[in-house]
Structures are given as structure tokens and as C-alpha cells.
Design an enzyme around this catalytic site. Structure first.
Site, mmCIF file in Angstrom:
data_model
loop_
_atom_site.group_PDB
_atom_site.id
_atom_site.type_symbol
_atom_site.label_atom_id
_atom_site.label_comp_id
_atom_site.label_asym_id
_atom_site.label_seq_id
_atom_site.Cartn_x
_atom_site.Cartn_y
_atom_site.Cartn_z
ATOM 1 N NE ARG A 54 -2.874 0.436 3.371
ATOM 2 C CZ ARG A 54 -2.189 0.687 4.491
ATOM 3 N NH1 ARG A 54 -1.521 1.805 4.636
ATOM 4 N NH2 ARG A 54 -2.182 -0.197 5.473
ATOM 5 C CE1 TYR A 106 -15.078 13.100 -16.628
ATOM 6 C CE2 TYR A 106 -14.748 12.937 -14.262
ATOM 7 C CZ TYR A 106 -15.093 12.360 -15.463
ATOM 8 O OH TYR A 106 -15.453 11.037 -15.494
ATOM 9 C CG ASP A 182 -8.262 16.895 -15.340
ATOM 10 O OD1 ASP A 182 -7.589 16.253 -16.168
ATOM 11 O OD2 ASP A 182 -9.299 16.446 -14.816
ATOM 12 C CE LYS A 207 -11.552 8.965 -18.849
ATOM 13 N NZ LYS A 207 -11.794 10.249 -18.210
HETATM 14 C C1 LIG Z 1 -12.293 10.692 -16.889
HETATM 15 C C2 LIG Z 1 -11.861 11.966 -16.344
HETATM 16 C C3 LIG Z 1 -11.633 12.146 -14.965
HETATM 17 C C4 LIG Z 1 -11.931 11.059 -13.941
HETATM 18 O O1 LIG Z 1 -11.061 9.981 -14.078
HETATM 19 P P1 LIG Z 1 -11.449 8.464 -13.734
HETATM 20 O O2 LIG Z 1 -10.191 7.732 -14.046
HETATM 21 O O3 LIG Z 1 -12.619 8.076 -14.600
HETATM 22 O O4 LIG Z 1 -11.815 8.424 -12.293
HETATM 23 C C5 LIG Z 1 -11.165 13.374 -14.524
HETATM 24 N N1 LIG Z 1 -10.936 14.389 -15.394
HETATM 25 C C6 LIG Z 1 -11.153 14.262 -16.715
HETATM 26 C C7 LIG Z 1 -10.884 15.421 -17.619
HETATM 27 C C8 LIG Z 1 -11.615 13.058 -17.240
HETATM 28 O O5 LIG Z 1 -11.840 12.941 -18.557
#
Ligand SMILES: *Cc1c(COP(=O)(O)O)cnc(C)c1O
Length: 397
Positions: A54, A106, A182, A207
Site C-alpha cells: 500500500r 469534468y 487537469d 484515457k
Molecule cells: C475521466 C476523467 C476524470 C476522472 O477519471 P477516472 O479515471 O474516470 O476516475 C477526470 N478528469 C477528466 C478530464 C476526465 O476525462
């Protein structure tokens, strides 16, 4: 950990950072280290650098080393999801603290700010005009400014360096305040927000970074030793860690990030240009187009002016046309998410943004007739033909 020359180019770092050959077996690709615990030679004297999985794990560590190199950052933490990264950062705040964010952040981040963080006494103010409203929104308790560029799904581009200047001016008064970017939509190949003055970069590696739609994982990248120590302490206390296998897969995925993002961007530009000329289309949002409102920022802020793999556009014929388009597409799969090798399409008003009331949705450009494309790395001509045949069917109604 393999030392990596920071002067190497992106692709060399992607392939070699955190990927040293195994010192015992010579394996070129690191083994998946499933052990939850690590032997010690005397009480509190571990044999190696690991104690308990962890707290740290070889595969997670390799991925973190690679991503830190790609984001030009000193420290990286891999977490169990992009959303876990958001939660972890918000946990570093205390009751009474304040956050400034953007109206089209988001959806999951918006949900965390307004349904979770607020119940712990952390309040968030949202703005659709950050540069003009910043001075009136910032408070002595403001600890974070949280932005995303390009925005989802309308792909408006924010000048990160300009936001960083605003945040730095507040910090100069002695206030503790950090800029979070982000960077999920662009990936570290196109943009490195730390280099532009951001303090914290977050990714949903689900992504582009993993890129194969088979891992959910998050990342946090910082230069500050203090922030890194704080986040590591919290991560160990909370336990929001990715599994060794997911870390290994994401590390494998990121080794081809430059090829995938370059290809997706090239194809997306081709499709966006064709959409712009198509009389069945009302308007196209794509940062790589000269017609984009912030194309100039795109040219300076994005590697080689690349527009990324995401496009959104408004289609003539309303909801009926959009639904017909969605069913008529053969290569683009109708699904949420983005950034994978396969092309996806979604209808924000009915899917990712369905929870937002129509008026608020339309105020940020999310009309019922808006379609979002995540351009994958199939043959560009096949993708283009697929979009065009689906447009013909949709607008022939
Ligand atoms: C998908 C996404 C998230 C969240 O991420 P997860 O891995 O699905 O928890 C945060 N910010 C953006 C811009 C995203 O496209």
C-alpha cells in the site's frame, strides 16, 4: 528506479524512464510484483526499498518515475483512478478552505466539489469567466484554483501561464494557494502544465496515458517536495492505490503515447476540417482549427500546435439527427470515455452531461445537437468516410 537523462526527448523518456532491465534476471520488461509485503533483515530494516505494497510497490513506482519524467515534474503519485486523485488532493484541505474552479470542469470533479468536499467544510466557487472574475472570487481562504484545458465537451482552451500569474500574485502576499491543471484531454505529450507555472497536474490515466480502454488509474504530478510528502502521507493513510497489474499495464500503454496522440491529432484535424466544410454541420469545436477562438493559445501552449484527439460539433436536425448519426456510425462506437486506440462518439446532452439542467448546459455550449468524438488511431480515411456516411444518413431524415 532507472536514472533518466532529462535532456532526452519525449519518446526516449516514455520508453526508458522507470524501465531499467531487472538487475537479477536481466528481464527487459519489469515483472509484475504481486507481493503485498517485503522481507526485512532486522526489525524495521527492509532488504530493499519496499516494505508493504500500500505504501509503495515496484510497478507503481516504475510508472510514477516514467510519468514524472514525461510531465517534467519531480514527483508523481499513481492512484486508483482520476477521481481518486481529485479526492486525495481535496483531502489535503481543511474545514473552511476554499477552491475556485471553472463552470465546465469534468462532471465527476464538479460532483466531488459540490456533493463531497462541501460536506467536509470545503467550499468551491465556479466561474465561466476566470480572468475577469478571479479578483472577486479569491478569498484569504482560497487554497486551490482548479482548471482543465481544453474543456469538455466544448474544447475551449485556457491560457495556463496567464492563470499561473494570477495565482502567483496571490501567493506573493503570503497566502498558501496552488494551481491544479487537469491535463487528461491533452496528455503530457501535447502539454506540460508544470512548465507553464502550474503547481499540481492531475490525469485520468484511464484515457490517453493508458490508451487502451482497459485500466482505470489516476496520476498526480508536482515539483514541490512538501506537496509530494503531504500527498504520499494521505495516500498511504487513505489507501487509494492502483494495483500492480494496472500500474504495469498503464506503464506499457504510455510507452506508445507519443505515437498514439500524434496520430489521433493528425486524424482529428483532418476530420475537423472536413466537418467545418460540411453543410450538414452547424459549427465545429477543435483547438487545431484556425477558426477556434483560442487557436493562438493552442499554437503556443500545445506541442507543435497539435489540437488533440477530441472534437465536438453541432449537427443540423436536432436530437433526431444526432440519434440517427450515433446509430449510423460503424467505426465510431457509441460510448462514454475517450483517449483509447479505438474511436468513440457520444452525445453529451444525453450521456456525460445529462445531469446538468438544460439552461446551464446550453449556457456552456452543450446543446442537444452536440456530438463529441474521441478520434482513435484507425486509418484516418476510414474514420472520415464513417463520419461522412453517418452525416448523410442523419441529415436525410
Ligand atoms: C475521466 C476523467 C476524470 C476522472 O477519471 P477516472 O479515471 O474516470 O476516475 C477526470 N478528469 C477528466 C478530464 C476526465 O476525462
Amino acid at each position: 528506479m532507472s536514472p533518466i537523462n532529462q535532456n532526452y526527448g519525449f519518446a526516449t523518456k516514455a520508453i526508458h524512464a522507470g524501465s531499467a532491465a531487472d538487475a537479477v534476471t536481466g528481464a527487459v520488461i519489469p515483472a509484475i510484483s504481486l507481493s503485498t509485503t517485503f522481507a526485512q533483515s532486522a526489525p524495521a530494516v527492509p532488504l530493499g526499498v519496499y516494505e508493504y505494497s500500500r505504501s509503495d510497490n515496484p510497478n507503481r513506482n516504475n510508472l510514477e518515475t516514467c510519468i514524472a519524467a514525461l510531465e517534467n515534474g519531480k514527483h508523481c503519485l499513481a492512484t486508483s483512478s482520476g477521481s481518486a486523485s481529485t479526492a486525495l488532493i481535496l483531502h489535503s484541505l481543511t474545514k473552511g478552505d476554499h477552491v475556485i474552479s471553472i463552470g465546465d470542469v469534468y462532471g465527476g470533479t464538479h460532483r466531488y466539489f459540490t456533493k463531497v468536499a462541501n460536506t467536509h467544510g470545503v467550499e468551491t466557487s465556479f466561474t465561466n469567466d476566470l480572468f475577469n472574475e478571479f479578483d472577486s472570487l479569491v478569498r484569504p481562504e482560497t487554497r486551490l484554483v482548479w482548471i482543465e484545458t481544453p474543456s469538455n465537451p466544448t474544447l475551449s482552451v485556457t491560457d495556463i501561464a496567464k492563470v499561473a500569474e494570477l495565482v502567483k500574485a496571490v501567493r506573493a502576499t503570503g497566502q498558501v494557494i496552488h494551481l491544479v491543471v487537469d491535463n487528461t484531454f491533452l496528455s503530457p505529450y501535447i502539454s506540460n502544465p508544470l512548465t507553464l507555472g502550474a503547481d499540481i497536474v492531475v490525469h485520468s490515466a484511464t484515457k490517453y496515458i493508458n490508451g487502451h480502454s482497459d485500466v482505470v488509474l489516476g496520476l498526480i504530478i508536482v515539483n514541490s517536495d512538501e506537496l509530494a510528502a503531504k500527498f504520499r502521507f494521505l495516500q498511504n493513510a487513505i489507501g487509494c492505490i492502483p494495483s500492480p497489474f494496472d500500474s504495469w499495464l498503464a506503464h506499457r500503454g504510455v510507452k506508445t503515447l507519443h505515437l498514439r496522440v500524434e496520430r489521433a491529432s493528425t486524424s482529428a484535424l483532418k476530420i475537423a476540417r472536413a466537418l467545418e466544410k460540411n453543410d450538414k454541420v452547424i459549427s465545429v469545436n477543435y483547438p487545431g482549427l484556425e477558426s477556434h477562438a483560442n487557436h493562438k493559445v493552442t499554437l503556443t501552449q500545445h506541442r507543435n500546435g497539435l489540437g488533440g484527439g477530441m472534437i465536438s460539433f453541432r449537427l443540423k436536425g436536432g436530437v433526431a439527427a444526432v440519434n440517427a448519426f450515433s446509430s449510423a456510425a460503424k467505426i465510431f462506437t457509441l460510448a462514454e470515455s475517450l483517449g483509447g486506440i479505438e474511436s468513440l462518439l457520444e452525445v453529451p446532452a444525453q450521456m456525460t452531461h445529462a445531469g446538468i439542467p438544460q439552461e446551464a448546459r446550453e449556457a456552456s455550449g452543450v446543446y442537444d445537437d452536440l456530438v463529441r468524438l474521441s478520434v482513435g488511431i484507425e486509418d484516418a480515411d476510414d474514420l472520415l468516410k464513417d463520419v461522412e456516411q453517418a452525416l448523410d444518413i442523419a441529415t436525410a431524415l
